[in-house]
Enzyme design. Sequence first.
Site, PDB file in Angstrom:
ATOM      1  N   ARG A 269       0.123   5.376  -4.657  1.00 25.44           N
ATOM      2  CA  ARG A 269      -0.485   6.644  -5.080  1.00 25.44           C
ATOM      3  C   ARG A 269       0.023   7.799  -4.214  1.00 25.44           C
ATOM      4  O   ARG A 269       0.365   8.867  -4.735  1.00 25.44           O
ATOM      5  CB  ARG A 269      -2.005   6.554  -4.987  1.00 25.44           C
ATOM      6  CG  ARG A 269      -2.614   5.483  -5.865  1.00 25.44           C
ATOM      7  CD  ARG A 269      -4.112   5.371  -5.641  1.00 25.44           C
ATOM      8  NE  ARG A 269      -4.862   6.182  -6.569  1.00 25.44           N
ATOM      9  CZ  ARG A 269      -6.166   6.386  -6.486  1.00 25.44           C
ATOM     10  NH1 ARG A 269      -6.847   5.855  -5.487  1.00 25.44           N
ATOM     11  NH2 ARG A 269      -6.796   7.122  -7.375  1.00 25.44           N
ATOM     12  N   ARG A 270       0.061   7.598  -2.905  1.00 23.75           N
ATOM     13  CA  ARG A 270       0.528   8.668  -2.020  1.00 23.75           C
ATOM     14  C   ARG A 270       2.002   8.986  -2.266  1.00 23.75           C
ATOM     15  O   ARG A 270       2.418  10.134  -2.182  1.00 23.75           O
ATOM     16  CB  ARG A 270       0.308   8.260  -0.557  1.00 23.75           C
ATOM     17  CG  ARG A 270      -1.092   8.575  -0.055  1.00 23.75           C
ATOM     18  CD  ARG A 270      -1.333   7.992   1.312  1.00 23.75           C
ATOM     19  NE  ARG A 270      -1.628   6.560   1.240  1.00 23.75           N
ATOM     20  CZ  ARG A 270      -1.715   5.776   2.299  1.00 23.75           C
ATOM     21  NH1 ARG A 270      -1.475   6.265   3.503  1.00 23.75           N
ATOM     22  NH2 ARG A 270      -2.015   4.512   2.148  1.00 23.75           N
ATOM     23  N   TRP A 271       2.786   7.958  -2.575  1.00 19.60           N
ATOM     24  CA  TRP A 271       4.202   8.159  -2.885  1.00 19.60           C
ATOM     25  C   TRP A 271       4.348   9.064  -4.101  1.00 19.60           C
ATOM     26  O   TRP A 271       5.158  10.002  -4.101  1.00 19.60           O
ATOM     27  CB  TRP A 271       4.851   6.809  -3.139  1.00 19.60           C
ATOM     28  CG  TRP A 271       6.330   6.835  -3.391  1.00 19.60           C
ATOM     29  CD1 TRP A 271       7.331   6.728  -2.463  1.00 19.60           C
ATOM     30  CD2 TRP A 271       6.982   6.962  -4.664  1.00 19.60           C
ATOM     31  NE1 TRP A 271       8.563   6.785  -3.070  1.00 19.60           N
ATOM     32  CE2 TRP A 271       8.379   6.923  -4.424  1.00 19.60           C
ATOM     33  CE3 TRP A 271       6.523   7.104  -5.968  1.00 19.60           C
ATOM     34  CZ2 TRP A 271       9.315   7.026  -5.450  1.00 19.60           C
ATOM     35  CZ3 TRP A 271       7.453   7.216  -6.999  1.00 19.60           C
ATOM     36  CH2 TRP A 271       8.834   7.174  -6.738  1.00 19.60           C
TER      37      TRP A 271
ATOM     38  N   ASP B 133       0.835  -1.201   0.000  1.00 25.32           N
ATOM     39  CA  ASP B 133       0.000   0.000   0.000  1.00 25.32           C
ATOM     40  C   ASP B 133       0.870   1.252   0.000  1.00 25.32           C
ATOM     41  O   ASP B 133       1.899   1.300   0.674  1.00 25.32           O
ATOM     42  CB  ASP B 133      -0.901  -0.011   1.245  1.00 25.32           C
ATOM     43  CG  ASP B 133      -1.967   1.061   1.193  1.00 25.32           C
ATOM     44  OD1 ASP B 133      -2.313   1.519   0.089  1.00 25.32           O
ATOM     45  OD2 ASP B 133      -2.464   1.450   2.270  1.00 25.32           O
ATOM     46  N   GLY B 134       0.439   2.259  -0.758  1.00 22.94           N
ATOM     47  CA  GLY B 134       1.105   3.553  -0.717  1.00 22.94           C
ATOM     48  C   GLY B 134       1.638   4.054  -2.040  1.00 22.94           C
ATOM     49  O   GLY B 134       2.260   5.129  -2.082  1.00 22.94           O
TER      50      GLY B 134
ATOM     51  N   HIS C 165       3.093   3.367  -9.295  1.00 27.98           N
ATOM     52  CA  HIS C 165       2.899   1.931  -9.486  1.00 27.98           C
ATOM     53  C   HIS C 165       4.164   1.282 -10.045  1.00 27.98           C
ATOM     54  O   HIS C 165       4.496   0.146  -9.683  1.00 27.98           O
ATOM     55  CB  HIS C 165       1.716   1.687 -10.414  1.00 27.98           C
ATOM     56  CG  HIS C 165       0.390   2.063  -9.812  1.00 27.98           C
ATOM     57  ND1 HIS C 165      -0.004   1.631  -8.565  1.00 27.98           N
ATOM     58  CD2 HIS C 165      -0.622   2.845 -10.283  1.00 27.98           C
ATOM     59  CE1 HIS C 165      -1.212   2.104  -8.299  1.00 27.98           C
ATOM     60  NE2 HIS C 165      -1.599   2.844  -9.313  1.00 27.98           N
TER      61      HIS C 165
ATOM     62  N   ARG D 226       1.580  -4.904   6.316  1.00 23.72           N
ATOM     63  CA  ARG D 226       0.944  -3.854   5.513  1.00 23.72           C
ATOM     64  C   ARG D 226       1.779  -2.591   5.615  1.00 23.72           C
ATOM     65  O   ARG D 226       2.165  -2.170   6.704  1.00 23.72           O
ATOM     66  CB  ARG D 226      -0.479  -3.565   5.966  1.00 23.72           C
ATOM     67  CG  ARG D 226      -1.114  -2.483   5.080  1.00 23.72           C
ATOM     68  CD  ARG D 226      -2.565  -2.242   5.328  1.00 23.72           C
ATOM     69  NE  ARG D 226      -3.066  -1.278   4.349  1.00 23.72           N
ATOM     70  CZ  ARG D 226      -4.291  -1.278   3.856  1.00 23.72           C
ATOM     71  NH1 ARG D 226      -5.150  -2.193   4.239  1.00 23.72           N
ATOM     72  NH2 ARG D 226      -4.672  -0.371   2.977  1.00 23.72           N
TER      73      ARG D 226
ATOM     74  N   SER E   2      -9.847  -6.639  -5.925  1.00 28.43           N
ATOM     75  CA  SER E   2     -11.079  -6.584  -6.710  1.00 28.43           C
ATOM     76  C   SER E   2     -11.681  -5.182  -6.671  1.00 28.43           C
ATOM     77  O   SER E   2     -12.334  -4.749  -7.623  1.00 28.43           O
ATOM     78  CB  SER E   2     -12.084  -7.615  -6.187  1.00 28.43           C
ATOM     79  OG  SER E   2     -12.301  -7.459  -4.797  1.00 28.43           O
TER      80      SER E   2
ATOM     81  N   LEU F  91      11.526 -20.467  -3.750  1.00 30.94           N
ATOM     82  CA  LEU F  91      10.506 -19.589  -3.170  1.00 30.94           C
ATOM     83  C   LEU F  91       9.215 -19.770  -3.949  1.00 30.94           C
ATOM     84  O   LEU F  91       9.213 -19.779  -5.176  1.00 30.94           O
ATOM     85  CB  LEU F  91      10.941 -18.119  -3.248  1.00 30.94           C
ATOM     86  CG  LEU F  91       9.901 -17.091  -2.784  1.00 30.94           C
ATOM     87  CD1 LEU F  91       9.690 -17.180  -1.270  1.00 30.94           C
ATOM     88  CD2 LEU F  91      10.308 -15.665  -3.176  1.00 30.94           C
TER      89      LEU F  91
END
Length: 246
Positions: A27-29, A24-25, A41, A192, A70, A135
């Site tokens: 867009r704010r970045w 998460d983050g 992105h 998160r 979704s 992995l």
Amino acid sequence: MSAHPAPVAGAGAETPQHVAIIMDGNRRWAQARGLPVALGHRAGADAARRAIEAAIRGGVSWLTLFAFSSENWSRPADEVQELTLLLRHYLRAEVNQLTKEGVRLRVIGDRTRFGEETQKAMLAAEEVTAGGQRLNLTMAISYGARAEILAAARAVAAAAQHGELDPAQLDEAAFERHLFTAGMPDPDLIIRTSGEQRISNFLLWQAAYAELIFQPVLWPDFGIEDFNAALAAYAARERRFGARTG
């Protein structure tokens, strides 16, 4: 029943077998830097590569990345298009490196919402990396946990209707076989980023006993040191799995 070995109540956590990350983050970045959201992105995709490297170095066997929810389909059309193009590019550009590093890729979620070209890229990446044993990387794409559980419930109901399953005999292990994550261990640790403290419709069934760690770092800035800090915090915890102590 979980795919994990039976946990021991009161046992100290060591290296988690399965780490899941809500990335998460982005867009704010981008907004904090006056940049287009698309660049956030793209920077987030670079952070995903660092997380994979950190998981390998840290001895983690399973890594699940929440890449596209979704709910993300409701974002502006140009942003959704950019996310789709970036996803397709990532699947094609990274597959050779993933194979070289022994990473097996799986995709979970509703693939049908993507175009044929993107669906083919997902399948091709899974097939090429199928032999990876270092992995297990899972990308949750067009994923929502409530939809996953509902789809599993429908599959169970259909099996019962056709006489293939006795509802009285249904247990957790049988139900889990209908989830997207069938055959995977439940996450031991969910991280998160961005400072938000919720799991946002991610692995709701599987997260029943996961340790949760919330970090303030925005996802594009996430690095190996952040991953290692989460592993250290996990190792310091005492996992009780609901057992009474003291």
